[in-house]
Design a protein around this motif. Sequence first.
Motif, PDB file in Angstrom:
ATOM      1  N   ILE A  42       0.751  -1.372  -0.054  1.00  0.00           N
ATOM      2  CA  ILE A  42      -0.048   0.150  -0.067  1.00  0.00           C
ATOM      3  C   ILE A  42       1.110   1.336   0.024  1.00  0.00           C
ATOM      4  CG2 ILE A  42      -1.818   1.381   1.473  1.00  0.00           C
ATOM      5  CD1 ILE A  42      -2.501  -1.400   2.513  1.00  0.00           C
ATOM      6  N   LEU A  43       0.594   1.969  -1.168  1.00  0.00           N
ATOM      7  CA  LEU A  43       1.302   3.435  -0.871  1.00  0.00           C
ATOM      8  C   LEU A  43       0.432   4.252  -0.105  1.00  0.00           C
ATOM      9  CD1 LEU A  43       2.608   3.234  -4.741  1.00  0.00           C
ATOM     10  CD2 LEU A  43       4.012   2.916  -2.492  1.00  0.00           C
ATOM     11  N   THR A  44      -0.982   4.616  -0.611  1.00  0.00           N
ATOM     12  CA  THR A  44      -1.579   5.379   0.104  1.00  0.00           C
ATOM     13  C   THR A  44      -2.921   4.741   0.272  1.00  0.00           C
ATOM     14  OG1 THR A  44      -2.632   6.446  -2.003  1.00  0.00           O
ATOM     15  CG2 THR A  44      -0.719   7.327  -1.143  1.00  0.00           C
ATOM     16  N   ARG A  45      -3.620   5.166   1.345  1.00  0.00           N
ATOM     17  CA  ARG A  45      -4.989   4.566   1.630  1.00  0.00           C
ATOM     18  C   ARG A  45      -5.838   5.854   1.962  1.00  0.00           C
ATOM     19  NH1 ARG A  45      -7.379   2.156   6.968  1.00  0.00           N
ATOM     20  NH2 ARG A  45      -6.488   4.035   8.011  1.00  0.00           N
ATOM     21  N   ARG A  46      -7.095   5.774   1.494  1.00  0.00           N
ATOM     22  CA  ARG A  46      -8.070   6.793   2.195  1.00  0.00           C
ATOM     23  C   ARG A  46      -9.238   6.321   1.681  1.00  0.00           C
ATOM     24  NH1 ARG A  46     -10.305  10.071  -2.557  1.00  0.00           N
ATOM     25  NH2 ARG A  46      -9.135   9.309  -4.263  1.00  0.00           N
ATOM     26  N   ARG A  47     -10.325   7.040   2.924  1.00  0.00           N
ATOM     27  CA  ARG A  47     -11.693   6.662   2.974  1.00  0.00           C
ATOM     28  C   ARG A  47     -12.594   6.939   1.593  1.00  0.00           C
ATOM     29  NH1 ARG A  47     -14.154   2.781   5.618  1.00  0.00           N
ATOM     30  NH2 ARG A  47     -13.566   3.565   7.538  1.00  0.00           N
ATOM     31  N   HIS A  48     -13.079   5.943   1.310  1.00  0.00           N
ATOM     32  CA  HIS A  48     -13.915   6.059  -0.090  1.00  0.00           C
ATOM     33  C   HIS A  48     -15.407   5.476   0.085  1.00  0.00           C
ATOM     34  CE1 HIS A  48     -15.015   6.294  -4.461  1.00  0.00           C
ATOM     35  NE2 HIS A  48     -15.185   4.950  -4.272  1.00  0.00           N
ATOM     36  N   LEU A  55      -7.307   2.316  -2.001  1.00  0.00           N
ATOM     37  CA  LEU A  55      -5.886   1.557  -1.814  1.00  0.00           C
ATOM     38  C   LEU A  55      -5.167   2.032  -3.272  1.00  0.00           C
ATOM     39  CD1 LEU A  55      -6.053  -1.477   0.071  1.00  0.00           C
ATOM     40  CD2 LEU A  55      -5.963   0.836   1.193  1.00  0.00           C
ATOM     41  N   THR A  56      -3.889   2.830  -3.201  1.00  0.00           N
ATOM     42  CA  THR A  56      -3.133   2.963  -4.225  1.00  0.00           C
ATOM     43  C   THR A  56      -2.106   1.799  -3.963  1.00  0.00           C
ATOM     44  OG1 THR A  56      -3.510   5.098  -4.500  1.00  0.00           O
ATOM     45  CG2 THR A  56      -1.578   4.394  -5.584  1.00  0.00           C
ATOM     46  N   LEU A  57      -1.661   1.119  -5.089  1.00  0.00           N
ATOM     47  CA  LEU A  57      -0.657  -0.007  -4.485  1.00  0.00           C
ATOM     48  C   LEU A  57       0.610   0.015  -5.532  1.00  0.00           C
ATOM     49  CD1 LEU A  57      -3.233  -2.883  -4.645  1.00  0.00           C
ATOM     50  CD2 LEU A  57      -2.484  -1.649  -2.780  1.00  0.00           C
ATOM     51  N   GLU A  58       1.805  -0.231  -4.998  1.00  0.00           N
ATOM     52  CA  GLU A  58       2.975  -0.206  -5.623  1.00  0.00           C
ATOM     53  C   GLU A  58       2.787  -1.089  -6.745  1.00  0.00           C
ATOM     54  OE1 GLU A  58       7.130  -2.160  -4.341  1.00  0.00           O
ATOM     55  OE2 GLU A  58       6.421  -0.477  -3.219  1.00  0.00           O
ATOM     56  N   GLY A  59       3.316  -0.556  -7.970  1.00  0.00           N
ATOM     57  CA  GLY A  59       3.281  -1.350  -9.219  1.00  0.00           C
ATOM     58  C   GLY A  59       1.933  -1.479  -9.790  1.00  0.00           C
ATOM     59  N   GLN A  60       0.890  -0.883  -9.430  1.00  0.00           N
ATOM     60  CA  GLN A  60      -0.459  -1.042  -9.908  1.00  0.00           C
ATOM     61  C   GLN A  60      -0.834   0.355 -10.581  1.00  0.00           C
ATOM     62  OE1 GLN A  60      -2.258  -4.037 -10.093  1.00  0.00           O
ATOM     63  NE2 GLN A  60      -0.465  -5.077  -9.091  1.00  0.00           N
ATOM     64  N   ASP A  61      -1.315   0.073 -11.860  1.00  0.00           N
ATOM     65  CA  ASP A  61      -1.898   1.370 -12.540  1.00  0.00           C
ATOM     66  C   ASP A  61      -2.961   2.051 -11.970  1.00  0.00           C
ATOM     67  OD1 ASP A  61       0.186   1.171 -14.309  1.00  0.00           O
ATOM     68  OD2 ASP A  61      -0.836  -0.121 -15.594  1.00  0.00           O
ATOM     69  N   ALA A  62      -4.073   1.268 -11.461  1.00  0.00           N
ATOM     70  CA  ALA A  62      -5.175   1.775 -10.922  1.00  0.00           C
ATOM     71  C   ALA A  62      -5.473   1.556  -9.452  1.00  0.00           C
ATOM     72  CB  ALA A  62      -6.483   1.347 -11.743  1.00  0.00           C
ATOM     73  N   PRO A  63      -5.982   2.260  -8.649  1.00  0.00           N
ATOM     74  CA  PRO A  63      -6.414   1.893  -7.072  1.00  0.00           C
ATOM     75  C   PRO A  63      -7.488   0.865  -7.169  1.00  0.00           C
ATOM     76  CG  PRO A  63      -7.116   3.918  -7.662  1.00  0.00           C
ATOM     77  CD  PRO A  63      -6.499   3.556  -8.822  1.00  0.00           C
ATOM     78  N   ILE A  64      -7.332   0.058  -5.900  1.00  0.00           N
ATOM     79  CA  ILE A  64      -8.455  -0.765  -5.631  1.00  0.00           C
ATOM     80  C   ILE A  64      -9.157  -0.371  -4.658  1.00  0.00           C
ATOM     81  CG2 ILE A  64      -6.955  -2.818  -6.579  1.00  0.00           C
ATOM     82  CD1 ILE A  64      -6.729  -3.842  -3.766  1.00  0.00           C
ATOM     83  N   THR A  65     -10.494  -0.998  -4.386  1.00  0.00           N
ATOM     84  CA  THR A  65     -11.427  -0.632  -3.197  1.00  0.00           C
ATOM     85  C   THR A  65     -11.482  -1.922  -2.397  1.00  0.00           C
ATOM     86  OG1 THR A  65     -13.387  -0.871  -4.301  1.00  0.00           O
ATOM     87  CG2 THR A  65     -12.483   1.376  -4.317  1.00  0.00           C
TER      88      THR A  65
END
Length: 82
Positions: A42-48, A55-65
């Motif tokens: 996890i690079l960044t995490r914020r409430r959605h 979650l913005t993940l290392e090595g991933q183009d798009a965030p996941i929920t």
Amino acid sequence: MNTSAPSNGFIVTVEQTPTIHAAALREGDTFALVGNGSPLAILTRRRHLQSLWLLTLEGQDAPITLRDDEQIRPYRCCVPST
């Protein structure tokens, strides 16, 4: 009369990391989704919305929920200081 056939098989057991809720994850943690052993950092995490994390993940183009109560397998988790 014995109707059971002899077994030539064997059982393999693998220790699994216990699961935790996704709400416990923090920036810098590494985890895997249940059913997929690929580590995600996890690079960044914020409430959605109310019960979701973006979650913005290392090595991933798009965030996941992930839902707060979604089960994940922690690999490395940071403990927040008190």
